[in-house]
Design a protein around this motif. Structure first.
Motif, PDB file in Angstrom:
ATOM      1  N   GLY B  58       8.629  -5.713  -2.515  1.00  0.00           N
ATOM      2  CA  GLY B  58       7.460  -4.834  -2.527  1.00  0.00           C
ATOM      3  C   GLY B  58       6.748  -4.764  -1.200  1.00  0.00           C
ATOM      4  N   ARG B  59       7.431  -5.165  -0.127  1.00  0.00           N
ATOM      5  CA  ARG B  59       6.786  -5.165   1.188  1.00  0.00           C
ATOM      6  C   ARG B  59       6.663  -3.759   1.751  1.00  0.00           C
ATOM      7  NH1 ARG B  59      11.242  -7.752   1.567  1.00  0.00           N
ATOM      8  NH2 ARG B  59      11.990  -6.654   3.400  1.00  0.00           N
ATOM      9  N   ASN B  60       7.672  -2.942   1.484  1.00  0.00           N
ATOM     10  CA  ASN B  60       7.745  -1.633   2.131  1.00  0.00           C
ATOM     11  C   ASN B  60       6.870  -0.624   1.397  1.00  0.00           C
ATOM     12  OD1 ASN B  60       8.450   0.525   3.698  1.00  0.00           O
ATOM     13  ND2 ASN B  60      10.576   0.665   2.971  1.00  0.00           N
ATOM     14  N   VAL B  61       5.838  -0.137   2.052  1.00  0.00           N
ATOM     15  CA  VAL B  61       4.961   0.851   1.410  1.00  0.00           C
ATOM     16  C   VAL B  61       5.528   2.269   1.522  1.00  0.00           C
ATOM     17  CG1 VAL B  61       2.893  -0.551   1.731  1.00  0.00           C
ATOM     18  CG2 VAL B  61       3.495   1.168   3.453  1.00  0.00           C
ATOM     19  N   VAL B  62       6.544   2.442   2.352  1.00  0.00           N
ATOM     20  CA  VAL B  62       7.185   3.759   2.467  1.00  0.00           C
ATOM     21  C   VAL B  62       8.051   3.987   1.229  1.00  0.00           C
ATOM     22  CG1 VAL B  62       8.934   5.076   3.742  1.00  0.00           C
ATOM     23  CG2 VAL B  62       7.165   3.800   4.977  1.00  0.00           C
ATOM     24  N   LEU B 146      -2.342   0.462  -0.106  1.00  0.00           N
ATOM     25  CA  LEU B 146      -2.367  -0.064   1.262  1.00  0.00           C
ATOM     26  C   LEU B 146      -3.335  -1.220   1.436  1.00  0.00           C
ATOM     27  CD1 LEU B 146      -2.597   3.440   2.949  1.00  0.00           C
ATOM     28  CD2 LEU B 146      -0.535   2.034   2.795  1.00  0.00           C
ATOM     29  N   GLN B 147      -3.857  -1.726   0.337  1.00  0.00           N
ATOM     30  CA  GLN B 147      -4.919  -2.727   0.451  1.00  0.00           C
ATOM     31  C   GLN B 147      -4.429  -4.034   1.077  1.00  0.00           C
ATOM     32  OE1 GLN B 147      -8.128  -1.834  -0.119  1.00  0.00           O
ATOM     33  NE2 GLN B 147      -7.179   0.178  -0.392  1.00  0.00           N
ATOM     34  N   GLN B 148      -3.094  -4.291   1.031  1.00  0.00           N
ATOM     35  CA  GLN B 148      -2.566  -5.521   1.607  1.00  0.00           C
ATOM     36  C   GLN B 148      -2.692  -5.563   3.126  1.00  0.00           C
ATOM     37  OE1 GLN B 148      -0.922  -3.027   0.184  1.00  0.00           O
ATOM     38  NE2 GLN B 148       1.287  -3.087   0.549  1.00  0.00           N
ATOM     39  N   LEU B 222      -1.285   8.066   6.869  1.00  0.00           N
ATOM     40  CA  LEU B 222       0.067   8.604   7.005  1.00  0.00           C
ATOM     41  C   LEU B 222       0.796   7.924   8.143  1.00  0.00           C
ATOM     42  CD1 LEU B 222       0.079  11.983   8.871  1.00  0.00           C
ATOM     43  CD2 LEU B 222      -2.071  10.903   8.275  1.00  0.00           C
ATOM     44  N   VAL B 223       2.098   7.990   8.077  1.00  0.00           N
ATOM     45  CA  VAL B 223       2.973   7.592   9.177  1.00  0.00           C
ATOM     46  C   VAL B 223       3.611   8.862   9.695  1.00  0.00           C
ATOM     47  CG1 VAL B 223       5.041   6.348   9.847  1.00  0.00           C
ATOM     48  CG2 VAL B 223       3.455   5.326   8.218  1.00  0.00           C
ATOM     49  N   ARG B 224       3.388   9.149  10.964  1.00  0.00           N
ATOM     50  CA  ARG B 224       3.859  10.429  11.520  1.00  0.00           C
ATOM     51  C   ARG B 224       4.833  10.187  12.663  1.00  0.00           C
ATOM     52  NH1 ARG B 224      -0.869  14.263  12.756  1.00  0.00           N
ATOM     53  NH2 ARG B 224      -0.482  14.882  10.607  1.00  0.00           N
ATOM     54  N   PHE B 225       5.936  10.924  12.628  1.00  0.00           N
ATOM     55  CA  PHE B 225       6.905  10.941  13.713  1.00  0.00           C
ATOM     56  C   PHE B 225       6.797  12.303  14.390  1.00  0.00           C
ATOM     57  CE2 PHE B 225       8.526   7.995  10.533  1.00  0.00           C
ATOM     58  CZ  PHE B 225       8.817   6.881  11.304  1.00  0.00           C
ATOM     59  N   THR B 226       6.266  12.303  15.581  1.00  0.00           N
ATOM     60  CA  THR B 226       6.040  13.560  16.292  1.00  0.00           C
ATOM     61  C   THR B 226       7.334  14.025  16.957  1.00  0.00           C
ATOM     62  OG1 THR B 226       3.802  12.811  16.718  1.00  0.00           O
ATOM     63  CG2 THR B 226       4.577  14.657  18.025  1.00  0.00           C
ATOM     64  N   LEU B 227       7.560  15.346  16.898  1.00  0.00           N
ATOM     65  CA  LEU B 227       8.756  15.922  17.504  1.00  0.00           C
ATOM     66  C   LEU B 227       8.416  16.920  18.604  1.00  0.00           C
ATOM     67  CD1 LEU B 227      10.790  16.445  14.217  1.00  0.00           C
ATOM     68  CD2 LEU B 227      10.803  14.482  15.773  1.00  0.00           C
ATOM     69  N   GLN B 271      10.674   1.696   7.204  1.00  0.00           N
ATOM     70  CA  GLN B 271       9.922   0.658   6.482  1.00  0.00           C
ATOM     71  C   GLN B 271       8.599   0.406   7.196  1.00  0.00           C
ATOM     72  OE1 GLN B 271      11.701  -2.491   4.175  1.00  0.00           O
ATOM     73  NE2 GLN B 271      11.053  -3.992   5.691  1.00  0.00           N
ATOM     74  N   LEU B 272       7.532   0.310   6.422  1.00  0.00           N
ATOM     75  CA  LEU B 272       6.216  -0.057   6.964  1.00  0.00           C
ATOM     76  C   LEU B 272       5.677  -1.189   6.111  1.00  0.00           C
ATOM     77  CD1 LEU B 272       3.890   0.621   8.979  1.00  0.00           C
ATOM     78  CD2 LEU B 272       2.862   1.944   7.117  1.00  0.00           C
ATOM     79  N   GLU B 273       5.297  -2.279   6.779  1.00  0.00           N
ATOM     80  CA  GLU B 273       4.840  -3.459   6.035  1.00  0.00           C
ATOM     81  C   GLU B 273       3.703  -4.127   6.799  1.00  0.00           C
ATOM     82  OE1 GLU B 273       8.199  -6.339   6.136  1.00  0.00           O
ATOM     83  OE2 GLU B 273       9.001  -4.899   7.572  1.00  0.00           O
ATOM     84  N   ALA B 274       2.957  -4.940   6.079  1.00  0.00           N
ATOM     85  CA  ALA B 274       1.829  -5.645   6.674  1.00  0.00           C
ATOM     86  C   ALA B 274       2.330  -6.863   7.439  1.00  0.00           C
ATOM     87  CB  ALA B 274       0.850  -6.064   5.585  1.00  0.00           C
TER      88      ALA B 274
END
Lengths: 60, 403
Positions: B58-62, B146-148, B222-227, B271-274
């Motif tokens: 459960g680490r990955n919030v994505v 995202l509270q973690q 949000l997590v954004r990947f700019t192009l 993957q996004l994690e704390a």
């Protein structure tokens, strides 16, 4: 390109906004202030560019 | 100290690690041991054995970071506006910057365990973007998930982002994690070094002790990947520490993927994690990922002509009402409906092509979405009807509660 269609529910008229999807399907959502979904956000951005929705023609 | 005097009768499984049902009599600082009697691994900290916790799940919030789920389809061409197109939960943000095709590819880094990737392909270039132009790919999050990260507290944690990326255009790319609740942001750059080659990237964003995420189902982050981005977003200095959002500092140095047609950018394994460490990607079974995606969008596709979607009744000669149970509780009541090739009918008796449809914004919940189908004529008032595919097996009904 967006279209509108008014629907009466229990005596209240709700305006729905529709558009054709690339796969030939249709997307529809109620044009009400409480609807903050990305579909209505796209519609509002389109309106902000000076566009106006036309009445939906189901055969169009 | 010779290893033999430390290990004693224990068996070495690899240098520095041993297995034992008893503890070494004279451990050394940092010694790691697998304790067979309690099925735990521990490290000697100089005074006691400290059990090493396994990496938690459960680490990955994505959601759908492996790009496995694509309910809307696997390819959309001619993209010139923002929205969701192929991979579930992945939103294409766009302002007047070229034309794009988005697709799911069976192309992923060899040996990584990934089998799919999300590809964005430029089909009409914008080599000289106007100031406000922008294109990017992002995932949006509810604050309650995202509270973690403990954002806005003295114990705030870093944001560890990891992903695989590939492009024919090498250079500097910007990723950003804006906080929508507090209008704050931080950006970071990564480099695509080799053309047409999968590269693993890790970005550790700093912690932010200012501005907590709302603990609700709203759009917080949000997590954004700019192009690609115009000068409105690139004329300042890249903001690499958390601060109030300044447009000019957001995407400084960003390569313009829209510089030529056939430029592409591909991503998977997000993957996004704390915390300060990016751990290995947390794979999950398809059903789990699908259910997570259905909280935001779900789509029922017929497998044959006349496939069943819902039961309802006619409320006039031209309109039928259907209450459609959602497969999982949605984030909110549905904000939009999508449909194609549907029919209102009594299967095998009569059928009326649905010429239009609308989401009914009353009498609904996160568990039930209400849909009204319009037909040209012929329905019998209060008669029960089915909502079914017409003779085209490609019919579908979908509801969205996306951020």
């Amino acid at each position: 390109m967006f279209f509108f269609s008014d629907t009466e529910i229990s005596g209240t008229t709700i305006r729905n906004i529709l558009r054709r999807l690339p796969d030939g399907g249709v997307q529809s959502f109620p044009d009400v202030e409480t609807n903050d979904g990305p579909e209505r956000q796209a519609y509002l951005a389109w309106v902000a560019e000076g566009n106006t929705a036309e009445e939906w023609d189901p055969n169009g | 100290m010779p290893l033999s005097s430390v290990v004693g009768a224990q068996s070495i499984v690899r240098p520095g690690v041993c297995t034992s049902s008893t503890r070494p009599a004279s451990p050394y600082d940092g010694q790691v041991i697998y304790m067979t009697d309690v099925d735990q691994t521990a490290v000697w900290d100089g005074s006691s054995w400290v059990v090493l916790a396994p990496i938690a799940s459960g680490r990955n919030v994505v959601i759908n970071g492996a790009m496995q789920v694509a309910q809307r389809g696997t390819s959309t061409a001619g993209i010139t506006t923002f929205g969701y197109y192929t991979a579930d939960r992945w939103y294409m943000n766009y302002t007047a910057m070229g034309t794009w095709t988005q697709s799911i590819e069976s192309d992923a880094p060899t040996g990584s365990g990934f089998r799919k990737s999300l590809k964005v392909l430029c089909t009409t270039a914008d080599a000289s973007p106007a100031a406000g132009d922008f294109v990017g790919v992002e995932q949006r999050f509810e604050g309650q998930n995202l509270q973690q990260f403990l954002k806005g507290t003295p114990s705030a944690k870093q944001f560890a982002l990891s992903f695989w990326v590939k492009s024919n255009v090498t250079g500097t790319y910007i990723t950003e994690i804006p906080d929508q609740d507090n209008t704050r942001a931080v950006s970071a750059s990564y480099t695509i070094s080799a053309s047409d080659t999968w590269e693993k990237k890790t970005v550790i964003f700093p912690a932010d002790t200012t501005g907590a995420f709302d603990n609700d189902n709203g759009f917080s982050f949000l997590v954004r990947f700019t192009l690609g981005a115009g000068s409105t977003y690139t004329s300042g200095t890249l903001q690499t520490t958390w601060a109030s959002t300044v447009s000019a500092n957001r995407y400084v140095g960003q390569t313009n993927l829209a510089s030529a047609t056939n430029n592409y950018w591909q991503i998977t394994g997000v993957q996004l994690e704390a915390g300060a460490v990016a751990t290995p990607f947390e794979f999950e079974d398809y059903g789990t990922t699908l259910a997570k995606c259905q909280r935001y969008y779900w789509r029922a596709e017929g497998t044959e002509s006349l496939s069943m979607h819902a039961f309802g009744y006619a409320r006039s000669s031209t309109v039928a009402f259907f209450a459609v149970p959602n497969p999982v509780p949605m984030r909110t009541v549905a904000s939009a409906v999508q449909f194609s090739n549907l029919q209102v009918g009594l299967r095998g008796v009569e059928g009326f092509t649905a010429t239009s449809g609308s989401l009914v914004s009353t009498w609904r919940s996160t568990l039930v979405s209400n849909f009204e189908a319009s037909v040209a004529s012929g329905l019998t008032l209060y008669r029960p009807y089915h909502l079914i595919n017409d003779t085209n097996a490609a019919g579908y009904l979908a509801f969205s509660a996306e951020l």
